[in-house]
Design a protein around this motif. Structure first.
Motif, PDB file in Angstrom:
ATOM      1  N   UNK A   1      -6.051  18.653 -16.315  1.00 14.71           N
ATOM      2  CA  UNK A   1      -6.633  19.050 -17.547  1.00 14.71           C
ATOM      3  C   UNK A   1      -7.649  20.404 -17.478  1.00 14.71           C
ATOM      4  N   UNK A   2      -6.793  21.484 -17.229  1.00 13.16           N
ATOM      5  CA  UNK A   2      -7.492  22.720 -16.977  1.00 13.16           C
ATOM      6  C   UNK A   2      -7.749  23.431 -18.432  1.00 13.16           C
ATOM      7  N   UNK A   3      -8.732  24.253 -18.852  1.00 12.61           N
ATOM      8  CA  UNK A   3      -8.773  24.716 -20.261  1.00 12.61           C
ATOM      9  C   UNK A   3      -7.377  25.301 -20.973  1.00 12.61           C
ATOM     10  N   UNK A   4      -6.628  26.046 -19.986  1.00  6.46           N
ATOM     11  CA  UNK A   4      -5.534  26.492 -20.276  1.00  6.46           C
ATOM     12  C   UNK A   4      -4.473  25.420 -20.754  1.00  6.46           C
ATOM     13  N   UNK A   5      -4.453  24.356 -19.774  1.00  2.94           N
ATOM     14  CA  UNK A   5      -3.519  23.248 -20.277  1.00  2.94           C
ATOM     15  C   UNK A   5      -3.909  22.468 -21.414  1.00  2.94           C
TER      16      UNK A   5
ATOM     17  N   UNK B   1      -1.511  22.004 -24.768  1.00  4.31           N
ATOM     18  CA  UNK B   1      -1.522  20.838 -25.499  1.00  4.31           C
ATOM     19  C   UNK B   1      -1.600  20.877 -26.844  1.00  4.31           C
ATOM     20  N   UNK B   2      -2.906  21.340 -27.319  1.00  2.00           N
ATOM     21  CA  UNK B   2      -3.123  21.372 -28.682  1.00  2.00           C
ATOM     22  C   UNK B   2      -2.347  22.003 -29.377  1.00  2.00           C
ATOM     23  N   UNK B   3      -1.761  23.202 -28.764  1.00  3.96           N
ATOM     24  CA  UNK B   3      -0.657  23.933 -29.555  1.00  3.96           C
ATOM     25  C   UNK B   3       0.627  23.140 -29.696  1.00  3.96           C
ATOM     26  N   UNK B   4       0.965  22.209 -29.048  1.00  2.00           N
ATOM     27  CA  UNK B   4       2.055  21.585 -28.885  1.00  2.00           C
ATOM     28  C   UNK B   4       1.847  20.319 -29.864  1.00  2.00           C
TER      29      UNK B   4
END
Length: 207
Positions: free
Chosen positions: A41-45, A49-52
Motif C-alpha cells: 500500500x504505497x502512496x502511489x498505489x 486504487x482511489x482513482x479506480x
C-alpha cells in the motif's frame, strides 16, 4: 536448498544474514531465508486504487441511465465489456482529490462530430450550432443530438432527442436549464445514430 559441507560449520545451526543453516538426518544444509513481504500500500498505489474506486462508482451510476446504451454499443463493436471501456475512457478524470470535468467521457464510438460545434449560454438556455459536410448521407443527417448537463456537485441530467427535437441535419438546437443548473455547468454533447448502435465522442463546454 543446498547441502552444506564445511568442517568449520558442521556443528552450527541457525541463521546468518539471509542464510539459514540446519541439520537434517545427520547432514548439514543451507537455504535462503524468506524475504520480508513489503506493504504494497504505497502512496502511489493508494492513489491509483482511489482513482479506480471513483471511476467504478461513477460507472455504477451511468449504467442505470440511458447512457448505458452508449457503452453497450461500443462494447459490442470492440468485443469488450462496457465496464472496461468506460473505465479506460474515464479513469484519467479521477485524480484522487477532484473530478477533472474536461476529461469526463459520457460517450464514445465511431461517428464523427460536425464542424464548428459551438455552445453559447443565454440566461437559462444553451444554444448549440454546428455545420455539416456537404455530402452527408441521409443516415448521418438523421443522427440524434444528445446532451448531458453536469453541475459542480457531480449530479448530471441527460437530454436526448425527445427534449431537443434536434438531429444532425438541423444544425441548431436549444436546451433549457433547470433551476438547479442556473449556476456554472459542464455541458457535454454528442451524436448517436437513430438506431442507437453507434455514437460520437462528446465535446465538453463550461457554461
Amino acid at each position: 536448498m543446498a547441502r552444506y559441507q564445511s568442517k568449520g560449520f558442521n556443528r552450527f545451526s541457525g541463521r546468518v544474514g539471509n542464510v539459514i543453516y540446519y541439520k537434517m538426518r545427520g547432514e548439514f544444509y543451507a537455504r535462503a531465508s524468506p524475504t520480508e513481504v513489503k506493504d504494497c500500500r504505497s502512496e502511489l498505489q493508494l492513489y491509483y486504487r482511489e482513482r479506480m474506486r471513483g471511476t467504478a462508482t461513477f460507472y455504477g451510476v451511468v449504467r442505470q441511465t440511458l447512457l448505458a446504451l452508449v457503452w453497450q454499443a461500443v462494447g459490442q463493436r470492440k468485443n469488450r465489456s462496457a465496464y472496461n471501456l468506460f473505465v479506460q475512457a474515464n479513469i484519467r478524470a479521477f485524480n484522487g482529490t477532484a473530478l477533472l470535468y474536461e476529461l469526463v467521457r459520457f460517450s464514445s464510438g465511431s461517428l464523427g462530430l460536425p464542424h464548428d460545434l459551438q455552445a453559447c449560454r443565454e440566461g437559462d438556455k444553451v444554444r448549440l450550432t454546428w455545420r455539416n459536410e456537404k455530402m452527408l448521407s441521409d443516415e448521418r443527417l438523421a443522427d440524434e443530438l444528445w446532451c448531458v448537463v453536469m453541475t459542480e456537485d457531480k449530479d448530471f441530467r441527460i437530454i436526448e432527442l425527445g427534449e431537443t427535437g434536434a438531429t444532425r441535419e438541423n444544425e441548431i438546437a436549444e436546451v433549457e436549464l433547470t433551476t438547479e443548473e442556473r449556476g456554472k455547468v459542464h455541458f457535454y454533447c454528442f451524436f448517436g445514430s437513430a438506431g442507437r448502435d453507434d455514437f460520437s465522442e462528446n465535446l465538453h463546454f463550461v457554461l
